[in-house]
Design an enzyme around this catalytic site. Sequence first.
Site, PDB file in Angstrom:
ATOM      1  CD  GLU B  75      -1.722  -2.276   1.305  1.00  0.00           C
ATOM      2  OE1 GLU B  75      -0.631  -2.763   1.550  1.00  0.00           O
ATOM      3  OE2 GLU B  75      -2.837  -3.339   1.250  1.00  0.00           O
ATOM      4  CG  HIS B 144     -11.709  -7.029   5.991  1.00  0.00           C
ATOM      5  ND1 HIS B 144     -11.156  -7.708   6.935  1.00  0.00           N
ATOM      6  CD2 HIS B 144     -11.207  -7.158   4.948  1.00  0.00           C
ATOM      7  CE1 HIS B 144     -10.159  -8.403   6.324  1.00  0.00           C
ATOM      8  NE2 HIS B 144     -10.222  -8.057   4.909  1.00  0.00           N
TER       9      HIS B 144
END
Lengths: 341, 359
Positions: B75, B144
Amino acid sequence: MTSARTSRMPRPAARPNRQTAHRLALLESMLRVRRFEERCVELYSAARIRGFMHLYIGEEAVAVGVNEALTDDDAVVSTYREHGHALARGVPAEAIMAEMFGKVTGCSRGRGGSMHLFDAGRRFYGGNAIVGGGLPLAAGLALADRMTGLARVTCCFFGDGAFAEGEFHETANLAALWGLPLLLVCENNLYAMGTALARHQAQTDLALRAAGYGMVSWPVDGMDVLAVEDAARRAAEAVRAGAGPHFLEMRTYRFRAHSMYDPDRYRDRAEIEHWKERDPVEGLARRMRDAKELSDKARTALEDRLAAEVDRAVAAADQAPEEPVEDLLTYVTSPVEAIRP
Amino acid sequence: MTATHTRAAGPTASSGRTTTYREAMREALREALRTDQRVFLMGEDVGRYGGCFGVSLGLLEEFGPERVRDAPLSESAFVGAGIGAALAGMRPIVEIMTVNFSLLALDQILNNAATLLHMSGGQLPVPIVIRMTTGAGRQLAAQHSHSLEGWYAHIPGLRVLAPATLTDARHMLAPALADPDPVLIFEHGSLYNVSGVLPADAGPVDIGHAAVRRTGTDVSLITYGGCLPKALAAADDLASGGISAEVVDLRSLRPLDDATIGDSVARTHRAVVVDEGWRTGSLAAEISARLTEQHFYDLDAPVERVCSAEVPVPYARRLEQAALPQPDGIVAAARRSVGDLVAAGADAVERRPITGGPG
Ligand SMILES: Cc1ncc(C[n+]2csc(CCOP(=O)(O)OP(=O)(O)O)c2C)c(N)n1
C-alpha cells in the site's frame, strides 16, 4: 552562479574523468557543499538557523559524483540531509540559505527549512524527513516517465537506516517488478542516528540484499568522487537505456554528528579520525596537487570565490523579507483558479 | 444487505436508466480513462480480478495492463508511486481495497500527498485521486469494517469526498480528477449493490457543496455516505409520525460546507448528525462543535449525534447491527430533539455511555 551542473556542460565525451577541468569542477562542487555547511554551523550557533539541521560533511563525493551522471531532465528525490544534494543539483546557495532563514525568497518560501528543500524547476523533489518516505515517490516519478516513454532517470538518495523500512523493500520490489527507470543511491554512512549498521541490519552487505530483488547492485567507494561518478554514470546510462532499476551502495561516512542536537556519544574519536584521512574533498585536492593540476594559488582563488559566494547567499538571505503571517494559509490547497479551469 | 440498503438514495428522475452504484463508479472510471491519457488506475487486484468489489471489471480488457495496473500488496509503495506519478504530470487513480489497509499508506497520504504543496511553497501540487471503500454492515469484523474517513477529514491539504448516491458515484470522479490537489473518495461497501435510476441529465457533481436530499421543517438529519439511506429511511418514518425531517448529505467531508449545513439548521432549528465513525473525536463531533459555534442561537435543542458504538466492529450480525447507526436510532434522536420524549423512550439507545476512551 556556477555549479557542477552548469560547469560540467562543455565536457568532452571521451574519458571525462581524466580532464583537469572536470576534476576542478568536481572539487569546486564538493567544496561549495563543505563551505556552505560550515557557514551553516556558524549561523546555527548564532541562532539564525533553527530547527533540525543535518550536515553532509564527509559525504560530499556522493551528491557531487551522482549528480554528474544526471541531466537536467532527470529527477532527484532526497532526504532531510539534502543540502549537498540540492547544491549539487544546482539549487542556488542563496535560495537554500534563505529557506533556512525562513525567508520568502527561500526555495520553499520558508515553509520547509533545512529538511524540506524543493525546486520543481530543477526537478528536485525534496527534502523528505520521513526515513524512506521518498522511495515510493521516486518510483512514481519513474513510473510516469516509463508510461509516457521519456528516457529520464529518477535518482533517489536515502540512508542505510532507510534500508530497514518497509518503504525500501516495497519500492525495490515494485521498481524491479515493473522495470522502472530508477537509480537507488543508498548512502551507507554506517549509522542510523546513533545506531551502528550492525545493530540495525541483519545482513550488513546492502548491495547484496538489493541484488536479491533482481536489481543490478554495486558497492562503491563513496569517499572517492571519481569512483562515485563512474559508477553512477554507468548505472544511470543503463537505467536510461531501459535496463530497470539499479542500486548503488555508497560506502561513506559523516564526519559530524547526526544533527545539531546530537552529542555524538556513540562513536570512537579514533574511528572518525580514521575516516577523515579519507576526506573526499581533500583527497581529490591532494591528487590534483600531486598531478600538478591544482596550484596553491588556484586553490586559494577557488576558496576565495566560494567564500564570496556563501557571503552573498547569507547577505541576500539576511536582507530578504520575512514571509508575511497573512500568508500563513497559502499553499495548503491550490488556488481556486487552478481548480476551476 | 439490510432492507434499508436497497433503497435507492438520490433523485428519482423519470428520464434515466436503471443501474447500480458499482456500475456507476465503473462508468466514471471508464470515462476518465477514455478522455484523458494521463489517467491510469492502480491498485491491488484492479486488473485481472476486476477490482475486489468488482468496480473495475472489464477495464483491463479495454485499456490494457499499463493503464489498469495491478499492484503488489504494498500500500505504501503504490500510493507513494501514485503521488510521484502525479508530480510528474500523470493523473493517477489509486484504489486501496479498504480504508483499514490505507493505514499502511498513511505516511504517504499525510506526509507526502497532503503536505508537499505547502512544504514546497506552492511548487508541488499533487493531483492524485485515491479511492477506497469504508464502512461496516457485511459481517466482516473489525479489520474490514471501520469508518476512518473522519480521520482523513482532519488533514489540511486533502479533499475528502463520500459519494452516497448513484449520481455522485457516476459524476464525482471527473471534478475530483480536475482538482490539482489530492482527493480521497470513500465508497461505502454497502452501497455498491444499490440500484436505482441514474438521471440522464446528471452533470458533474459540485464537489465543494453538500446537497439537501430531502427538504423538511422540523429537524435536520446531517449525514453522508453509507448512512444516507438510513437517514432517508428515518425521515420516512418520522414523516409518518408527523415530523418533517430535512436530510443533508455532506458529500464533501473536507472541506465541510458550513453554509448548507447552517442554512438547514437555521430553518429547522434542530440537528441530528449521523456518522458511522466512532463518536469520540468524530466528524459528527466537529459538525456539532461548528453548529454550537456558528448557530447557537438558531438551535432549539442540543445537537444530537448518532454514531457507531465505541467498540471494534464485531462479526456477529446482531452485535454488528447494534454497533452501527440505524434508522430507529436516528428516529429516536430526532424525536428527542423535537421534544417528543415519550416517543423517543426514556433511555434512548443513542445516549448510551461511552465505554473506553476519554470520558
Ligand atoms: C520514519 C522515521 N522514523 C524515524 C525517524 C527519526 N530519524 C531521523 S534520521 C534517522 C536515522 C536515519 O538514518 P539513515 O537512513 O542511515 O540516514 P542518515 O541520517 O545516516 O543519512 C532517524 C531514525 C524519521 N525521521 N522517520
